[in-house]
Scaffold this active site. Sequence first.
Site, short mmCIF file in Angstrom:
data_model
loop_
_atom_site.label_atom_id
_atom_site.label_comp_id
_atom_site.label_asym_id
_atom_site.label_seq_id
_atom_site.Cartn_x
_atom_site.Cartn_y
_atom_site.Cartn_z
N ARG A 237 -1.15 -2.20 5.88
CA ARG A 237 -1.68 -1.10 5.27
C ARG A 237 -0.41 -0.35 4.61
NH1 ARG A 237 -5.84 -2.51 5.58
NH2 ARG A 237 -7.91 -1.93 6.23
N GLU A 265 -3.75 3.92 -2.48
CA GLU A 265 -4.23 2.43 -2.75
C GLU A 265 -3.95 2.09 -4.23
OE1 GLU A 265 -6.74 -0.63 -0.81
OE2 GLU A 265 -4.99 0.59 -0.33
N HIS A 284 -5.46 -5.00 -3.54
CA HIS A 284 -5.66 -5.41 -2.32
C HIS A 284 -6.88 -6.34 -2.37
CE1 HIS A 284 -7.05 -2.98 1.47
NE2 HIS A 284 -7.05 -4.20 1.88
#
Length: 326
Positions: A237, A265, A284
């Site tokens: 993360r 993100e 991601h």
Amino acid sequence: MSAHTSAAVFTPRSLDALRRVSDLAPLPALDDLTSARAKEVLADVEVLVTGWGCPPLDAAVLAAAPRLRAVVHAAGSVRGHVTEACWERGVEVSSAAAANALPVAEYTVAMILLHGKNVLERARDFRRDRTRDNWLVTTQDLGNYRRTVGILSASMVGRRVIELLRPYDLEVLLHDPFVDAEEAASLGVTPVSLPELFERSDLLSVHTPLLPETRGLVDRALLSALRPGTTLINTARGAVLDQDALTELVVAGRFRAVLDVTVPEVLPAGHPLWDCPHALITPHLAGSQGNEWERLADTAVAEVSRWAAGDGFAHPVRRERLAFLA
């Protein structure tokens, strides 16, 4: 689960397999557990197969599902929907986190090996110069022989990375305060302190779950301890790292970064990491995607089959372990 999750993860083959081991409620999958249809379905449900987008299984939902005894999650973390009410009811919980860990580990190992050879930078230079460099004068810090790889956290993904690295001629260091010397030896790694991990690694991969205790764990001091030319990989993360410090040091060329996760993100369009030659940012994508989703469905089907046969889950989630899970 959400309609998008259902369509992506559960193919016709997967649904047929689920029907062979259960009396599957009529489709479509539930994405709202408060509707009249949901309450009608939940009244008979013994096992709930969940996925991304599942609403919380709170006391009201459980009251509508008096026969519910198990939750099989066809994804990783169950934090978003398995509530205290589930544990108090004694609902058994399973997760496909192990299945989702494999593609993340594969991505990590691929990046370790590619960056050990400086593939991305050398390919960029080759495209620009269109002439081959003298391979006999490459430096001794290039290559994947006897390089030192650091693993931060023996999480589920971290352990799979360690496993996949075994065939290679690499020294693997591990920092995890919950792994003792005996277990480290069984994993085939050398346990080290957190500062030593950053000081000694040629390539360092972060696999720490984001918990209150790990937010900002990789701070400026640790990042500054990385040797020039080191590659830092983060598939955990973004908030585990001090991103401002990381950005400053990577832009300055102190080390390279492979970031599959950032904060936010999607970085702002003008963020300096986008155009930094020492950074590789991916969207991601390390976790399950495309045909890898089918592995999640297969894992869920296998868990339902085991549970129905009275064999228990192969991948149970324990209430007492939740504090250590992502």
